[in-house]
Design an enzyme around this catalytic site. Structure first.
Site, PDB file in Angstrom:
ATOM      1  N   VAL A  17       0.822  -1.214   0.000  1.00  8.29           N
ATOM      2  CA  VAL A  17       0.000   0.000   0.000  1.00  8.29           C
ATOM      3  C   VAL A  17       0.862   1.274   0.000  1.00  8.29           C
ATOM      4  CG1 VAL A  17      -0.338  -0.124   2.539  1.00  8.29           C
ATOM      5  CG2 VAL A  17      -1.901   1.226   1.175  1.00  8.29           C
ATOM      6  N   GLY A  50      -8.813  -7.504   8.635  1.00 10.00           N
ATOM      7  CA  GLY A  50      -9.861  -6.819   9.391  1.00 10.00           C
ATOM      8  C   GLY A  50     -10.391  -5.583   8.711  1.00 10.00           C
ATOM      9  N   GLU A 115     -12.974  -2.833  16.228  1.00  9.87           N
ATOM     10  CA  GLU A 115     -11.842  -3.669  16.622  1.00  9.87           C
ATOM     11  C   GLU A 115     -11.307  -3.147  17.945  1.00  9.87           C
ATOM     12  OE1 GLU A 115      -9.014  -3.886  13.394  1.00  9.87           O
ATOM     13  OE2 GLU A 115     -10.236  -5.309  12.288  1.00  9.87           O
ATOM     14  N   HIS A 230       0.001 -10.097  17.727  1.00 10.54           N
ATOM     15  CA  HIS A 230      -1.454 -10.230  17.562  1.00 10.54           C
ATOM     16  C   HIS A 230      -1.934 -11.380  18.437  1.00 10.54           C
ATOM     17  CE1 HIS A 230      -5.403 -10.529  15.781  1.00 10.54           C
ATOM     18  NE2 HIS A 230      -5.156  -9.464  15.048  1.00 10.54           N
ATOM     19  N   HIS A 337       3.319  -9.561  14.790  1.00  9.30           N
ATOM     20  CA  HIS A 337       2.397  -9.077  13.758  1.00  9.30           C
ATOM     21  C   HIS A 337       2.858  -7.789  13.092  1.00  9.30           C
ATOM     22  CE1 HIS A 337      -1.400  -8.597  11.735  1.00  9.30           C
ATOM     23  NE2 HIS A 337      -1.695  -7.476  12.372  1.00  9.30           N
ATOM     24  N   LEU A 378      -3.038   0.208   7.281  1.00 10.50           N
ATOM     25  CA  LEU A 378      -3.369   0.423   5.862  1.00 10.50           C
ATOM     26  C   LEU A 378      -3.581   1.923   5.636  1.00 10.50           C
ATOM     27  CD1 LEU A 378      -5.783  -2.611   5.299  1.00 10.50           C
ATOM     28  CD2 LEU A 378      -3.469  -2.350   4.395  1.00 10.50           C
TER      29      LEU A 378
HETATM   30  P1  FAD Z   1       3.936  -4.393   2.468  1.00 11.88           P
HETATM   31  O1  FAD Z   1       2.523  -4.387   2.089  1.00 11.88           O
HETATM   32  O2  FAD Z   1       4.403  -5.539   3.298  1.00 11.88           O
HETATM   33  O3  FAD Z   1       4.807  -4.357   1.136  1.00 11.88           O
HETATM   34  C1  FAD Z   1       6.210  -4.504   1.193  1.00 11.88           C
HETATM   35  C2  FAD Z   1       6.752  -4.512  -0.211  1.00 11.88           C
HETATM   36  O4  FAD Z   1       8.165  -4.371  -0.171  1.00 11.88           O
HETATM   37  C3  FAD Z   1       6.493  -5.792  -0.996  1.00 11.88           C
HETATM   38  O5  FAD Z   1       6.130  -5.454  -2.300  1.00 11.88           O
HETATM   39  C4  FAD Z   1       7.851  -6.495  -0.998  1.00 11.88           C
HETATM   40  O6  FAD Z   1       8.089  -7.303  -2.140  1.00 11.88           O
HETATM   41  C5  FAD Z   1       8.780  -5.305  -1.024  1.00 11.88           C
HETATM   42  N1  FAD Z   1      10.122  -5.590  -0.501  1.00 11.88           N
HETATM   43  C6  FAD Z   1      10.485  -5.958   0.745  1.00 11.88           C
HETATM   44  N2  FAD Z   1      11.819  -6.117   0.815  1.00 11.88           N
HETATM   45  C7  FAD Z   1      12.307  -5.840  -0.409  1.00 11.88           C
HETATM   46  C8  FAD Z   1      13.605  -5.849  -0.973  1.00 11.88           C
HETATM   47  N3  FAD Z   1      14.695  -6.186  -0.273  1.00 11.88           N
HETATM   48  N4  FAD Z   1      13.737  -5.505  -2.279  1.00 11.88           N
HETATM   49  C9  FAD Z   1      12.655  -5.190  -3.036  1.00 11.88           C
HETATM   50  N5  FAD Z   1      11.396  -5.174  -2.551  1.00 11.88           N
HETATM   51  C10 FAD Z   1      11.233  -5.495  -1.253  1.00 11.88           C
HETATM   52  N6  FAD Z   1      -3.248  -3.523   8.884  1.00 11.88           N
HETATM   53  C11 FAD Z   1      -4.427  -2.872   8.862  1.00 11.88           C
HETATM   54  O7  FAD Z   1      -4.458  -1.638   8.903  1.00 11.88           O
HETATM   55  N7  FAD Z   1      -5.598  -3.562   8.770  1.00 11.88           N
HETATM   56  C12 FAD Z   1      -5.638  -4.927   8.707  1.00 11.88           C
HETATM   57  O8  FAD Z   1      -6.703  -5.513   8.605  1.00 11.88           O
HETATM   58  C13 FAD Z   1      -4.408  -5.630   8.745  1.00 11.88           C
HETATM   59  N8  FAD Z   1      -4.398  -6.981   8.699  1.00 11.88           N
HETATM   60  C14 FAD Z   1      -3.188  -7.617   8.592  1.00 11.88           C
HETATM   61  C15 FAD Z   1      -3.173  -8.998   8.408  1.00 11.88           C
HETATM   62  C16 FAD Z   1      -1.977  -9.664   8.226  1.00 11.88           C
HETATM   63  C17 FAD Z   1      -1.976 -11.163   8.011  1.00 11.88           C
HETATM   64  C18 FAD Z   1      -0.761  -8.932   8.251  1.00 11.88           C
HETATM   65  C19 FAD Z   1       0.552  -9.637   8.050  1.00 11.88           C
HETATM   66  C20 FAD Z   1      -0.769  -7.568   8.459  1.00 11.88           C
HETATM   67  C21 FAD Z   1      -1.985  -6.907   8.630  1.00 11.88           C
HETATM   68  N9  FAD Z   1      -2.023  -5.523   8.819  1.00 11.88           N
HETATM   69  C22 FAD Z   1      -3.222  -4.874   8.812  1.00 11.88           C
HETATM   70  C23 FAD Z   1      -0.800  -4.724   8.756  1.00 11.88           C
HETATM   71  C24 FAD Z   1      -0.660  -4.149   7.339  1.00 11.88           C
HETATM   72  O9  FAD Z   1      -1.146  -5.075   6.411  1.00 11.88           O
HETATM   73  C25 FAD Z   1       0.772  -3.810   6.987  1.00 11.88           C
HETATM   74  O10 FAD Z   1       1.374  -3.090   8.027  1.00 11.88           O
HETATM   75  C26 FAD Z   1       0.801  -2.949   5.724  1.00 11.88           C
HETATM   76  O11 FAD Z   1       0.098  -3.585   4.694  1.00 11.88           O
HETATM   77  C27 FAD Z   1       2.242  -2.691   5.315  1.00 11.88           C
HETATM   78  O12 FAD Z   1       2.233  -2.065   4.062  1.00 11.88           O
HETATM   79  P2  FAD Z   1       3.602  -1.664   3.397  1.00 11.88           P
HETATM   80  O13 FAD Z   1       3.275  -1.082   2.080  1.00 11.88           O
HETATM   81  O14 FAD Z   1       4.405  -0.883   4.342  1.00 11.88           O
HETATM   82  O15 FAD Z   1       4.378  -3.068   3.216  1.00 11.88           O
HETATM   83  C1  SIN Z   2      -6.819  -7.955  12.132  1.00 16.22           C
HETATM   84  O1  SIN Z   2      -7.621  -8.119  11.218  1.00 16.22           O
HETATM   85  O2  SIN Z   2      -6.974  -8.363  13.273  1.00 16.22           O
HETATM   86  C2  SIN Z   2      -5.560  -7.216  11.827  1.00 16.22           C
HETATM   87  C3  SIN Z   2      -5.823  -5.787  11.857  1.00 16.22           C
HETATM   88  C4  SIN Z   2      -4.560  -5.015  12.005  1.00 16.22           C
HETATM   89  O3  SIN Z   2      -3.462  -5.568  12.084  1.00 16.22           O
HETATM   90  O4  SIN Z   2      -4.667  -3.800  12.070  1.00 16.22           O
END
Ligand code: FAD
Ligand code: SIN
Length: 527
Positions: A17, A50, A115, A230, A337, A378
């Site tokens: 994201v 979530g 939540e 979590h 988490h 997110l």
């Molecule tokens: P990510 O979405 O993890 O993207 C990381 C990117 O970096 C990927 O494309 C990966 O390929 C790239 N990358 C990593 N290392 C390298 C490298 N060395 N070289 C090149 N590319 C690399 N948050 C909420 O707000 N609501 C929720 O409901 C929620 N549910 C969750 C459920 C789960 C199972 C998990 C694991 C997390 C959840 N979270 C939730 C937390 C949230 O999803 C994450 O914190 C958020 O999506 C992180 O976004 P980001 O863009 O920072 O990283």
């Molecule tokens: C969850 O759906 O419980 C995860 C939500 C979050 O990590 O914010």
């Protein structure tokens, strides 16, 4: 091997994201290259269940979302960052909807759930428990419509390229080739580091690469002791710790011990919806008391058809492991988490290194303080991804960012990949993850943290050894991040938010300060 060279205006490392939102913001300002280390969708964003917290319902207000976020952060949130998150969040969610995001509705109105630690129903969700997938889908689609955004998948970033104190690109491993990618500005959006723990909800890509890469380049890294565990992930010997969304407790699921009794204390009348650290610790305490490995999450009193419709991914996944969540309580236990700490940035995504910006889970704006409020991540990715992109665009307009001369002269910068390592990479990785879980987990103390640090110190020789492939580079990054977490946790002699020490249960003297690590310097407190 001579690395090939590519030059772009903006390099965005990460396609979750935060990275995608930054890339979209940059698209009208120059050429943008987005790197992902695996296939394009593989990210924590893709698996988010979530939902996304946003003050858009009739019963809610931006000010109440602000208060809840501050309270969850246990006194360590940076208030300016929280203000931006809650105020700019609604506009960015409406923008996402205008780009095609479909959130669940009741009739024509958006449907909000609750939540933990939210005082209002404010979590938007999509297809029940597939919110992240929907956000990732829409952002990928939007990015694809822009001719200035290109991407490299399976492109593992090894290190940043520096010109004195300025970041001017990154060295990337793609297949067997090393590529030097030069850029006028770099946005780091590599997500979290859950894989340093043996029990984690995070996907395999979450090895903390961005934090380690930035640390090696000299960036300031803050708040690393704050890891969110979590409370409810599937506990089954056959299954990975698959997340059972907090939204299930928001819809009425309760926690029970092995005797079928509810055990959550009434934490400010919240019980199962108390902050995550409180619920995780209560579960651990119950597990220790009953000498078991798990407790239960019970939804069987809820309507079965409602559960299947509201949580289709969770229902189907548990069924794969022969657990019908509509008919039997689910064995659960906590797992690592989310990391609240990371590469220190200001509210514009600027790091301590010129030309390097960071957003999303890899960054530490201080918006989550010592404990992140559920579903704020997110939203953080959208808000601070857009901000980091905007600031990177302004940076290249205002600064001397010529890279043409530099990139022409550095074709031999990265040499050939060396021969195989002489230590057991997989065994080291697995032992480190167990150590982190057992000694630097939900409950810590001087003794456990020192043992972890000693073990990690003994593995320092690995840092000096050459690496050949993604797995080996990842291990070094994981060891670096594990070190930063353990040292920061040792340094903070007090219990705040998600950081809980049995030997210092009170907050301690300097609790309102932030821990700060920088390569070659002693760990210190900053404001
Ligand atoms: P990510 O979405 O993890 O993207 C990381 C990117 O970096 C990927 O494309 C990966 O390929 C790239 N990358 C990593 N290392 C390298 C490298 N060395 N070289 C090149 N590319 C690399 N948050 C909420 O707000 N609501 C929720 O409901 C929620 N549910 C969750 C459920 C789960 C199972 C998990 C694991 C997390 C959840 N979270 C939730 C937390 C949230 O999803 C994450 O914190 C958020 O999506 C992180 O976004 P980001 O863009 O920072 O990283
Ligand atoms: C969850 O759906 O419980 C995860 C939500 C979050 O990590 O914010």
């Amino acid at each position: 091997m001579t690395p090939s060279v590519r030059t772009v205006d903006f390099l965005v490392i990460g396609g979750g994201v935060a990275g995608l939102r930054a890339a979209i913001e940059l698209a009208s300002k120059g050429s943008v290259l987005v790197l992902t280390k695996d296939k394009q969708t593989e990210s924590s964003t893709e698996y988010a269940q979530g939902g996304v917290a946003v003050a858009l319902s009739d019963e809610d207000e931006v000010g109440i979302h602000y208060e809840d976020t501050i309270k969850a952060g246990d006194g360590l949130c940076r208030e300016s960052a929280v203000k931006i998150l809650v105020e700019e969040g609604p506009g960015l969610i409406l923008e996402l909807i205008s780009w095609g995001a479909e959130f669940d509705r009741e009739g024509s109105k958006l449907s909000f759930t609750r939540e933990a630690a939210h005082s209002r129903k404010r979590i938007l969700h999509s297809r029940g428990d597939a919110t992240g997938k929907e956000i990732e889908r829409v952002l990928i689609h939007k990015a694809r419509t822009s001719p200035s955004i290109s991407r490299y998948d399976f492109a593992f970033t090894l290190d940043l390229i520096m010109d004195d104190d300025r970041c001017i690109g990154a060295t990337v491993l793609r297949g067997d080739s090393v590529i030097n990618i030069f850029a006028k500005a770099v946005v780091l959006a590599t997500g979290g580091a859950g894989q340093v723990y043996s029990r984690t909800t995070n996907p395999m890509i979450a090895t903390g690469d961005g934090i380690a890469i930035a640390y090696r380049a000299g960036a300031l890294i803050t708040d690393m002791e704050f890891i969110q565990f979590h409370p409810t992930t599937l506990y089954s010997p056959a299954a990975p710790p698959f997340l059972l969304s907090e939204a299930m407790r928001g819809e009425g699921a309760v926690l029970k011990n092995l005797s079928g009794e509810r055990f959550m204390p009434q934490y400010h009348d919240m019980a199962e919806l108390a902050p995550r650290d409180a619920v995780s610790r209560a579960i651990v305490s119950e597990i220790v008391k009953t000498d078991s490995k798990h407790v239960y999450l019970d939804l069987t009193h809820l309507d079965g058809d409602f559960i299947k419709k509201r949580f289709p991914v969770i229902y189907a996944t548990c069924l794969q492991y022969d657990i019908d969540i509509t008919e039997e309580p689910v064995p659960v236990s906590p797992a690592a988490h989310y990391i609240m700490g990371g590469v220190c940035t200001n509210i514009e995504g600027e790091t301590s290194i010129k030309g390097l910006f960071a957003a999303g889970e890899v960054a530490c704006t201080g918006v989550h303080g010592a404990n992140r409020l559920a579903s704020n991540s997110l939203l953080e990715g959208l808000v601070f991804g857009a901000r980091a992109g905007g600031k990177a665009a302004r940076y290249i307009e205002g600064e001397k960012t010529d890279i043409a001369g530099i990139s022409a002269g550095t074709e031999d910068a990265a040499g050939a990949l060396p021969p195989a390592s002489t230590f057991d990479v997989e065994k080291t990785r697995s032992t480190m993850r167990q150590f982190m879980w057992n000694k630097v987990g939900i409950i810590r103390c001087e003794e456990s943290l020192s043992l972890a640090k000693k073990w990690l110190d003994r593995k320092q020789f690995i840092m000096e050894m050459p690496s050949r492939n993604r797995r080996e580079f990842e291990l070094k990054n994981m060891l670096t991040v594990a070190h930063l977490i353990s040292e920061s946790a040792l340094f903070r002699k007090g219990s705040v938010g998600a950081h809980f020490r049995t030997d210092f249960r009170a907050k301690g003297e300097r609790w309102q300060k932030h821990t700060a690590c920088q390569k070659g310097r002693a760990l210190k407190w900053i404001d």
